[in-house]
Scaffold this motif. Structure first.
Motif, PDB file in Angstrom:
ATOM      1  N   THR A   1       0.844  -1.195   0.000  1.00 44.24           N
ATOM      2  CA  THR A   1       0.000   0.000   0.000  1.00 44.24           C
ATOM      3  C   THR A   1       0.879   1.244   0.000  1.00 44.24           C
ATOM      4  O   THR A   1       1.966   1.245   0.583  1.00 44.24           O
TER       5      THR A   1
ATOM      6  N   ARG B   1      -1.733   3.940   7.151  1.00 40.20           N
ATOM      7  CA  ARG B   1      -3.068   3.508   7.522  1.00 40.20           C
ATOM      8  C   ARG B   1      -3.460   3.801   8.971  1.00 40.20           C
ATOM      9  O   ARG B   1      -4.572   3.549   9.362  1.00 40.20           O
TER      10      ARG B   1
ATOM     11  N   VAL C   1       6.657  -1.555   8.619  1.00 45.84           N
ATOM     12  CA  VAL C   1       6.576  -1.037   7.251  1.00 45.84           C
ATOM     13  C   VAL C   1       7.929  -1.271   6.589  1.00 45.84           C
ATOM     14  O   VAL C   1       8.960  -0.815   7.082  1.00 45.84           O
TER      15      VAL C   1
ATOM     16  N   VAL D   1      -5.844  -4.842   5.160  1.00 41.22           N
ATOM     17  CA  VAL D   1      -4.502  -4.678   5.723  1.00 41.22           C
ATOM     18  C   VAL D   1      -4.370  -5.336   7.094  1.00 41.22           C
ATOM     19  O   VAL D   1      -3.307  -5.849   7.443  1.00 41.22           O
TER      20      VAL D   1
ATOM     21  N   ILE E   1       3.443  -4.247   6.283  1.00 38.04           N
ATOM     22  CA  ILE E   1       3.087  -3.399   5.146  1.00 38.04           C
ATOM     23  C   ILE E   1       4.326  -3.174   4.280  1.00 38.04           C
ATOM     24  O   ILE E   1       5.440  -3.005   4.786  1.00 38.04           O
TER      25      ILE E   1
ATOM     26  N   THR F   1       5.697  -0.585   1.427  1.00 35.45           N
ATOM     27  CA  THR F   1       5.470   0.713   0.787  1.00 35.45           C
ATOM     28  C   THR F   1       6.630   1.022  -0.139  1.00 35.45           C
ATOM     29  O   THR F   1       7.801   0.950   0.264  1.00 35.45           O
TER      30      THR F   1
END
Length: 248
Positions: free
Chosen positions: A85, A89, A95, A131, A137, A139
């Motif tokens: 993503t 969020r 991340v 998610v 995550i 990115t």
């Protein structure tokens, strides 16, 4: 529904909207040896003729792709899931960059664990409800003013990073066009040739600077990555210049 097996992660396309992007994602995956695709609630149904047309030689991935109604079902047998993503969020999760994520995926799979990578629909990406099913995550560090990636592009990026983590690809190679690198002696002789001719031409002047000038020239030759063909060309250039001078 297909069970996640083998030494590669499953690429999970969540609610993809365009068959062409599904086919493009299949091609991107197969470019880097990934063949486990899962499709969650595709907008235009499944199977999708446009996906097949776009997949070209990677059509087998679509034939064997798992078809799921929900994200929860699609990741049920996974031990670790990444969610790609571009938006933060407000959810507490690690991340990672694509490089770090696929490095971690490789380590997990080496331990025998099953890994999935989720990609959201083209228009808005993954929802928070998607998610939360992930462990981390991913990115991509893209232009913040235009952070949108096409679905197939995102799959290609992650597939490339997977391939880079699992193959011993040399960062740079030299394509040799019917020649090979010149040896040290050949380069030394080239330096001798130029030094002799330039000395005859009075290049090394004034005399007190001659040694330094010759040293600079020798350093130039040793610093250049010369092939045998290059050496012959330089010799030929100097011989022709000498002939031209003698004709005058």
């Amino acid at each position: 529904m297909s069970e996640l097996k083998g030494p590669t992660p499953a690429m999970i396309l969540v609610r993809p909207q365009m068959g062409e992007n599904i086919g493009g994602a299949a091609r991107a995956m197969w470019n880097f040896g990934l063949d486990r695709m899962r499709v969650v609630a595709p907008r235009d149904g499944w199977p999708n003729p446009k996906a097949v047309a776009m997949a070209s030689g990677a059509g087998r991935l679509l034939d064997e792709a798992g078809h799921f109604e929900t994200v929860r079902e699609a990741v049920a047998d996974c031990d670790y899931v990444f969610a790609t993503t571009a938006r933060m969020r407000g959810i507490t999760k690690p991340v990672m960059t694509p490089e770090r994520a696929m490095e971690h995926a490789r380590a997990l799979i080496a331990e025998g664990r099953k890994v999935g990578v989720m990609f959201g629909p083209e228009r808005a990406g993954l929802e928070n409800e998607d998610v939360v099913e992930a462990n981390a995550i991913v990115t991509v560090p893209v232009n913040p003013e235009f952070a949108s990636l096409n679905l197939a592009q995102a799959v290609l990026l992650m597939s490339y990073e997977w391939g880079r983590q699992t193959t011993d690809a040399v960062p740079e190679v030299m394509e040799m066009a019917k020649t090979e690198w010149a040896g040290h002696i050949e380069v030394e002789k080239l330096g001798d040739h130029y030094e002799t001719v330039l000395d005859e031409a009075g290049f090394f002047f004034p005399p007190e600077k001659a040694d330094g000038m010759k040293l600079v020239l020798r350093n130039l030759w040793s610093r250049m990555p010369l092939t045998k063909s290059d050496v012959q060309v330089f010799h030929g250039m100097m011989r022709q210049m000498k002939r031209w001078k003698e004709r005058g």
